[in-house]
Design an enzyme around this catalytic site. Sequence first.
Site, short mmCIF file in Angstrom:
data_model
loop_
_atom_site.label_atom_id
_atom_site.label_comp_id
_atom_site.label_asym_id
_atom_site.label_seq_id
_atom_site.Cartn_x
_atom_site.Cartn_y
_atom_site.Cartn_z
N SER A 141 -9.85 1.83 2.72
CA SER A 141 -8.95 2.57 1.88
C SER A 141 -7.90 1.73 1.16
O SER A 141 -7.28 2.22 0.22
CB SER A 141 -8.24 3.63 2.73
OG SER A 141 -7.42 3.02 3.71
N SER B 63 -10.13 -0.56 6.95
CA SER B 63 -9.54 -0.46 5.61
C SER B 63 -8.79 -1.66 5.10
O SER B 63 -8.39 -1.69 3.93
CB SER B 63 -8.63 0.76 5.53
OG SER B 63 -9.40 1.92 5.37
N LYS C 60 0.85 -1.18 0.00
CA LYS C 60 0.00 0.00 0.00
C LYS C 60 0.89 1.24 0.00
O LYS C 60 1.91 1.28 0.70
CB LYS C 60 -0.90 -0.04 1.25
CG LYS C 60 -1.93 1.09 1.32
CD LYS C 60 -2.86 0.91 2.53
CE LYS C 60 -3.93 1.99 2.59
NZ LYS C 60 -4.85 1.81 3.74
N1 GLN Z 1 -13.40 4.11 5.99
C1 GLN Z 1 -12.87 4.60 7.23
C2 GLN Z 1 -12.48 6.05 7.07
O1 GLN Z 1 -12.76 6.59 6.06
C3 GLN Z 1 -11.71 3.75 7.66
C4 GLN Z 1 -10.48 4.04 6.90
C5 GLN Z 1 -9.31 3.22 7.34
O2 GLN Z 1 -9.44 2.20 8.00
N2 GLN Z 1 -8.12 3.71 6.99
O3 GLN Z 1 -11.91 6.65 7.92
#
Ligand code: GLN
Length: 483
Positions: free
Chosen positions: A150, A174, A75
């Site tokens: 994400s 995410s 990532k």
């Molecule tokens: N979807 C969640 C957010 O937008 C979690 C994102 C994540 O785990 N990095 O914050």
Amino acid sequence: MNQTIKELSDLLARGEASSAELCQDYLARIERLNPRLNAFITVDPDKTLEEARAADARRARGEAGPLTGVPVAHKDIFCAEGWPATCGSRMLADFVSPYDAHVISRFKAAGMPSLGKTNMDEFAMGSSNETSFFGAVRNPWDERAVPGGSSGGSAAAVAARMAPAATGTDTGGSIRQPAALTGITGLKPTYGVVSRYGMIAFASSLDQAGPMAPSAEDCALLMNVMAGFDARDSTSLERPAEDYARDLDRPLKGLRIGLPREFFGAGLAADVGQAVEAALAVYRRLGAETVEVGLPNSGLSVPVYYVLAPAEASSNLSRYDGVRYGYRAAAYADLTDMYERTRAEGFGAEVKRRIMIGTYVLSHGYYDAYYLQAQKIRRLIAQDFAEAFKACDVILGPTAPTTAFDLGAKTADPVQMYLSDIYTIAVNLAGLPGMSLPCGFGADHRPVGLQIVGDWFGEARMLNVAHQYQLATDWHRRMPEGL
Ligand code: GLN
């Protein structure tokens, strides 16, 4: 290309393929599929092949470890020396890291070449990979659909077998939510098990890195690489090294599965609920028993998270000021104007929304009303889990309330987007380990994920519970057709 990490490592050990050959195959697949899926932000075949040849040389010297030569994608939130680390943002679009994150140095020490850097929501804020400055990622199962976020690039890359495995990070879901939406297996460890050093910060009290791969066995092997104490992260836990694969073969007879009633109520799509019920039937056949448990405060997890995560983000992201590194506005009148233009131009809309919310809830007069209240509820949510684990060994339920939604379906309504993580966020707030594994398909033929939540440091047990299911089913073997 449908091999697990374990199978690739056996192939290399038997001398039936070299790491350079494997990497060439994956790079060719990336070249063919990435224009469609946009899963990678950076690929650098020369760098990958150099690392592959070094892995082959190491094997020839008889110094190979269990995964030496097996490639992995990272990532783009991880700093890797000499590679761009964009974090999906214009702010870091031209930033090249001068050093390795702890996770990256662990993969290097294991001799695992990098296939490149994967796309992601900007600064890991999002549930669909649509906030990336580098464009949305498409779901390999249905290119009209999002891959989740994400870590959407890592998830799509593994689902399309452009990489045999990838790293992800999980602040509120995410790793697990994109794993669910793309039909792969992903694991978020207990907070503090994997070092955050060199992992670009979003919300530091929640951020945790973990593996994404086809199978639970793969995730166990990757955890053996990624986990471990690191003095450079003050929240890294000093614990004896573990073999995360040690319990994979343990029979499930007598396993107590907790089913939180809050995870099976209104809001759960019928087809997702059916796939999860079918998975529970498999577990009962394997000798597990199910007990109902309650997580009474879990309904507050999304609002609590959207106070705490933005608060931490607003502080972490203050470092992007146009002075130290990253983007700087081309023209400005004075220093203040330079800061303002840099941040206005460098950050996207979702990141700005979070910075504004975070600054607000931390401000004088609102700190007690919002931030402190949220911290208290966070503690209650963790206590709910501690109570539940008195009656069960693991908690099971859906990872996400629906299958993958269409691109653009939720971009106009942030709250709808935030609700994608309704079953995952409480796990981060409590610091618990969680994973998602494929357990079927919805009415739209898009994958469904089953979530397993373990007790603190219960990764090995959770992986055991996932692996036994994968021995009895073949969902994790399915691949999107026509790729
Ligand atoms: N979807 C969640 C957010 O937008 C979690 C994102 C994540 O785990 N990095 O914050």
